[in-house]
Design an enzyme around this catalytic site. Structure first.
Site, PDB file in Angstrom:
ATOM      1  N   HIS A  65       0.996  -5.873   4.041  1.00  0.00           N
ATOM      2  CA  HIS A  65       0.143  -6.005   5.226  1.00  0.00           C
ATOM      3  C   HIS A  65      -1.150  -5.189   5.067  1.00  0.00           C
ATOM      4  O   HIS A  65      -2.242  -5.670   5.356  1.00  0.00           O
ATOM      5  CB  HIS A  65       0.952  -5.528   6.441  1.00  0.00           C
ATOM      6  N   GLU A  68      -3.406  -6.905   2.703  1.00  0.00           N
ATOM      7  CA  GLU A  68      -4.035  -8.068   3.337  1.00  0.00           C
ATOM      8  C   GLU A  68      -5.294  -7.633   4.092  1.00  0.00           C
ATOM      9  O   GLU A  68      -6.329  -8.293   4.036  1.00  0.00           O
ATOM     10  CB  GLU A  68      -3.034  -8.733   4.293  1.00  0.00           C
ATOM     11  N   GLU A 143      -7.732   1.315   6.877  1.00  0.00           N
ATOM     12  CA  GLU A 143      -6.896   0.174   7.281  1.00  0.00           C
ATOM     13  C   GLU A 143      -5.417   0.543   7.305  1.00  0.00           C
ATOM     14  O   GLU A 143      -4.667   0.038   8.119  1.00  0.00           O
ATOM     15  CB  GLU A 143      -7.119  -1.007   6.338  1.00  0.00           C
ATOM     16  N   GLU A 165      -1.538  -1.224  14.718  1.00  0.00           N
ATOM     17  CA  GLU A 165      -1.108  -2.595  15.002  1.00  0.00           C
ATOM     18  C   GLU A 165       0.422  -2.634  15.069  1.00  0.00           C
ATOM     19  O   GLU A 165       1.003  -3.237  15.958  1.00  0.00           O
ATOM     20  CB  GLU A 165      -1.618  -3.526  13.891  1.00  0.00           C
TER      21      GLU A 165
HETATM   22 ZN   LIG Z   1      -2.717  -6.884  10.615  1.00  0.00          ZN
END
Ligand SMILES: [Zn+2]
Length: 972
Positions: A65, A68, A143, A165
């Site tokens: 993830h 990504e 990130e 997230e």
């Molecule tokens: Zn995400």
């Protein structure tokens, strides 16, 4: 290209026609790099490119993830900070995203413009194969995760986009449940790991481990590429080869098998999920029984199991669902069949039950399934489920998503396990075979083989626990405190320096030179005008009809809009309940089960909704009770027959049935609320402002949820009122007066449909009724609504019309600029929220909102500071052009004939004509930086009103209590 011919490094392996998706498919192999490619040639101009990699995670630190996210943050050729965002700003893309699955990562793009399509492929190919993550570890920190410390006195914090997230994801009970199913059934495989990342595990991930993962898996020998649409294949192959695939040599991948061969000993698992302090714990548990359904299933069994899930659990007539509801095993029952895994999973969930019923839950399922397998399933329901599946396969309507994307993803899901990516798209053969076997006990056989006799299963109990969120947060704070106390001064200073460093990089703007690396179209590449949507207004038997024709492939889409202006405001909630009940209760002729079977057997569905249409340049809005149906043209008369049956003779006297529907409706709303907190906050906020806001809140917002909650609590006492209300409302609405018909079909069937509709109209009651107006005056409440979550959904707004401003094209451009530049950088990149938006509706309603946001006051401050950003807004010509192209292409999104019909009809009601659409588009196109700066006054006026609504963590709300009028729990 001929078989075995080599072009641009690709060898053609096979070619075949797939009628189901009107395409010629080709399998190609890039010899040198080992990349495999699948091509679908057809006439669809919405071209799709996707590249996918197998990315099996070894742990739950979220590497797939985080990767990504990271690869889209700058690469060899595209050196700006976030090429992905630059594409969103100014490409004509019809789809751009990236998705992490449990076993693979996929990067798809789509566009109708050929040059744009190549630009998108270029950015994506460069991103996956040559990302800047090797040169710049800050990408990973931003990130993924990093420590944040501004000075040595502050508390140490953990931040990161993915980290945050996933905090949001793990706040929802359904997510906790669904993610634990794979883990428990396939404990010795990669599926036991969380590819998205578990919040407690993510901070264990090191940069080195992260980099090694990219090195290993992001290689052409581990990728699958899909191309779809009317593009030129040879040009596309040449492009993919040069500078990309030709840079790599084939390598042996050696990815272990992911098969769970040993059946796990553990037969049951118990988990907990967070509940609010003042929420009742009573009957809040979930019970789930899941099975591993064979492995590498053939397409026929996949289709068969999919239909079986629908038969058993998907309709009001479903025998297993009904039995579980009748035995009071849960307030909501649902099934799932996930065939996108190497070993597909079938599961049954009872929501809101008590944990003591675990055994009974298992017994009743076994008993019901055994009886079905032995005595046979009711033939009507089997035929109904087969028919609806067939209808959906042939209709291939995916809403706003490009067809090629949906076909590509479904093909890829099977391709990564087997050498046959096409079988799953070729549904005709398995469908025919299943239909032939229905009478010979086909579905009964599936029940026996894959469910009753299947030992590879698990029962999961998910129990509510109060204070879990607080407990976790406390523990986290404690751990961070301890960790901080062990750090030396120099280590602390290093973290402070890194924090500052990252912040500076986040704040720093991209240089013009870096931004220029992202290809950008010219304004002349845009279509001169958007597609005109032709609506022919006509009369059928005295009623206005609105007709749209297009290639609907033999399907008729018919809507009846019944005037609902006569409904009193107090009755809006009842009306909203009514539309959810219609079609699911007994009628004169049918039991509700028979009715469900009739609908699914003859039509593609019949739906009821309560809709509003705000009239352009006016405060007035229309309220309609809308009936929508779709069916093969000759079957529209069956739709009409059933619609009349439902609207003229529905009975509300089956108390238990109505209770079931109310509970299911309430449960489904809870699930929606849990993952769209920003919508809840926005809808609530708009209800502080005007009548249409109140309407939406009462019929689909929190107000409606609370109404259902009270109704469920006190059902016995309220039932008589319910019956009375629903009957009266139905009688007053089902009326030929002011009823308008909307039809979308192909030209050939227009006559047929008109004829059938005329027959239908003859039966309609015809009596005059009077109009009501909304009586409540809106009131600004500024609420803080608490949920058992670790993140917030912050909303602030007002209506700019009321403040004397008018809607303009510049506003459309501004909402894009704000969402992708200002709010993106402040609320997402610096603040760590998953997203942030601003919407400015034609009627003046303006809402700033954030999604899965760790902050609250800080975000409100960012909203407040928008004027500073606006005042200084001074983009280059290129930057401005980017926003305009992006805005125009969002106005020009390709629509299916069905969607065109809906949009055209809505415009008719809203009194929006082609001229208005055209001049708005011209305004967008002509927007200059000064027009954006001129919006400052409006934004200041809107934000000065200080109207807010926040959905979020209770502790966080209390800490910021001064900004709220009141704080209260959402689920009460
Ligand atoms: Zn995400």
């Amino acid at each position: 290209m001929k078989n075995n011919e080599l072009k641009y490094g690709f060898r053609l392996i096979s070619e075949e026609r797939i009628d189901e998706i009107s395409s010629i498919s080709r399998r190609l192999m890039h010899e040198q790099s080992g990349a495999e490619l699948l091509h679908f040639e057809n006439t669809d101009n919405n071209k799709v490119f996707l590249i996918g990699f197998k990315t099996p995670p070894d742990n739950s630190r979220g590497i797939p993830h985080i990767l990504e996210h990271c690869v889209l943050n700058g690469s060899r050729k595209f050196t700006c900070k976030e090429p992905f965002v630059e594409l969103l700003k100014g490409s004509m893309q019809t789809f751009t995203n990236a998705m992490t699955y449990p076993d693979k990562t996929v990067y798809p793009v789509a566009s109708t413009n050929n040059q744009d399509f190549f630009n998108l492929m270029d950015v994506y190919m460069d991103a996956v194969f040559f990302p800047n993550i090797y040169l710049n570890s800050d990408i990973f920190r931003q990130e993924g995760w990093h420590y944040k410390l501004n000075n040595s006195e502050d508390n140490l914090e953990i931040k990161g986009v993915v980290y945050n997230e996933m905090e949001g994801v793990f706040s929802s009970p359904e997510q906790i449940l669904f993610r634990s199913i794979m883990k428990s059934l396939l404990p010795d495989t990669i599926y036991a790991n969380e590819s998205g990342g578990e919040p407690d595990e993510i901070p264990k991930l090191t940069y080195e481990e992260f980099i090694a993962f990219h090195k290993k898996y992001y290689h052409p020998s581990n990728c699958k590429i899909i191309l779809y649409g009317d593009g030129n294949l040879e040009k596309q192959l040449a492009f993919l080869n040069e500078g990309y695939l030709d840079q790599f040599q084939r390598k042996e991948m050696n990815i272990d098998s992911w098969m769970q061969t040993k059946i796990p000993k553990n037969k049951s698992v118990e988990l907990v999920y967070p509940l609010l302090e003042d929420e009742s714990e009573n009957a809040k548990a979930y019970l789930n029984l899941s099975y591993v359904v064979g492995n590498n299933l053939n397409p026929e069994t996949v289709l068969g199991m999919d239909i079986l899930e629908h038969i058993l659990l998907g309709t009001p007539a479903s025998p297993l669902k009904n039995r579980l509801l009748k035995e009071n095993l849960g307030k909501d029952i649902f099934g799932q069949f996930d065939s996108e895994l190497l070993q597909p999973i079938f599961s049954i969930t009872a929501k809101h039950t008590i944990p003591e019923k675990k055994e009974e839950f298992g017994n009743i399922i076994n008993e019901t399934l055994s009886s079905l397998a032995e005595n046979g399933i009711n033939e009507q329901i089997v035929r109904a489920s087969v028919n609806i599946k067939e209808f959906r396969l042939r209709e291939a309507d995916f809403g706003g998503y490009p067809k090629g994307l949906v076909f590509g993803l479904s093909s890829l899901a099977h391709w990564i396990y087997s050498d046959n990516p096409l079988e799953i798209l070729e549904f005709e053969k398995p469908l025919k075979s299943i239909k032939e076997k229905i009478e010979n006990g086909y579905f009964e056989g599936l029940i026996k083989e894959y469910l009753i006799d299947n030992p590879h299963r698990i029962t999961i109990s998910l129990l509510p626990k109060k204070g879990l969120t607080e407990e976790r947060m406390l523990k986290k704070t404690e751990n961070l405190k301890n960790y901080k106390s062990e750090l030396s001064d120099s280590e602390l200073n290093a973290i402070i320096a890194e924090t500052n460093n990252l912040r500076e990089k986040q704040i720093a703007e991209d240089s013009e030179e870096n931004l220029k690396t992202i290809p950008l179209l010219k304004l002349s590449d845009l279509n001169r005008r958007s597609d005109k949507i032709e609506i022919i207004s006509d009369d059928i038997d005295g009623n206005r009809s609105l007709l749209h024709t297009g290639d609907t492939r033999g399907i008729g889409y018919v809507k009846y809009f019944f005037d609902a202006q006569m409904i009193f405001q107090d009755d809006l909630k009842w009306t909203s309940l009514l539309v959810s009940i219609l079609g699911k209760v007994n009628t004169e002729k049918y039991s509700y089960k028979q009715l469900s079977n009739e609908i699914l057997f003859h039509t593609g569905g019949i739906g009821f909704s309560l809709d509003t249409f705000q009239i352009e340049d006016s405060e007035e809005f229309l309220t309609k009770l809308t009936v929508s149906t779709k069916a093969l043209n000759p079957k529209i008369k069956d739709s009409n027959r059933l619609i009349h049956e439902i609207l003229s003779s529905s009975k509300f006297d089956d108390k238990n049935r109505i209770r079931e529907i109310v509970r299911e409706l309430k449960s489904r709303m809870e699930m929606t609320i849990a993952h769209s907190g920003h919508q809840v906050a926005s809808t609530r906020l708009l209800s502080y402002l005007n009548s249409i806001g109140i309407h939406h809140e009462c019929t689909g917002g929190l107000e409606f949820y609370r109404f259902l909650f009270q109704l469920d609590m006190d059902f016995d006492n309220k039932y008589e009122t319910l019956k009375d209300k629903l009957n009266k409302i139905l009688i007053s609405v089902y009326n030929k007066q002011n009823m308008i018909i909307g039809v979308t079909s192909d030209l050939d069937s227009e006559k047929l449909l008109k004829h059938d509709i005329k027959d239908y109209l003859m039966q309609l009651p015809d009596s005059k009724s009077s109009k009501q107006t909304i009586t409540t005056t809106p009131k600004i409440l500024n609420e803080g609504l608490s949920i058992p979550s670790r993140v917030q959904y912050v909303a602030q707004g007002y209506n700019f019309r009321e403040l004397g401003f008018k809607h303009s094209g510049a506003m459309t451009v501004f909402s894009r600029i704000a969402g992708l530049d200002y709010l993106w950088n402040t609320v997402r990149v610096q603040g760590g929220a998953y997203g942030s938006f601003v919407s400015l509706a034609r009627n003046g309603d303006t809402v700033f909102s954030s999604y899965r946001d760790p902050n609250l006051k800080k975000t409100l401050q960012v909203f407040q500071d928008t004027n500073e950003y606006l005042k200084q807004f001074n983009p280059s010509e290129r930057e401005m052009r980017k926003y305009i192209i992006g805005s125009i292409s969002s106005l020009d999104k390709p629509l299916t004939p069905k969607m065109k019909g809906s949009v055209g009809i809505a415009r008719y009601f809203k009194k929006i004509n082609e001229d208005i659409i055209k001049s708005h588009r011209e305004e967008v196109r002509g927007t200059k930086p000064e027009h954006i700066r001129e919006l400052t006054e409006m934004i200041v006026a809107v934000l000065e009103k200080k109207v807010i609504c926040v959905v979020g963590n209770e502790g966080k709300l209390q800490k910021n209590k001064s900004v709220f009028g009141k704080i209260l729990p959402i689920f009460n």
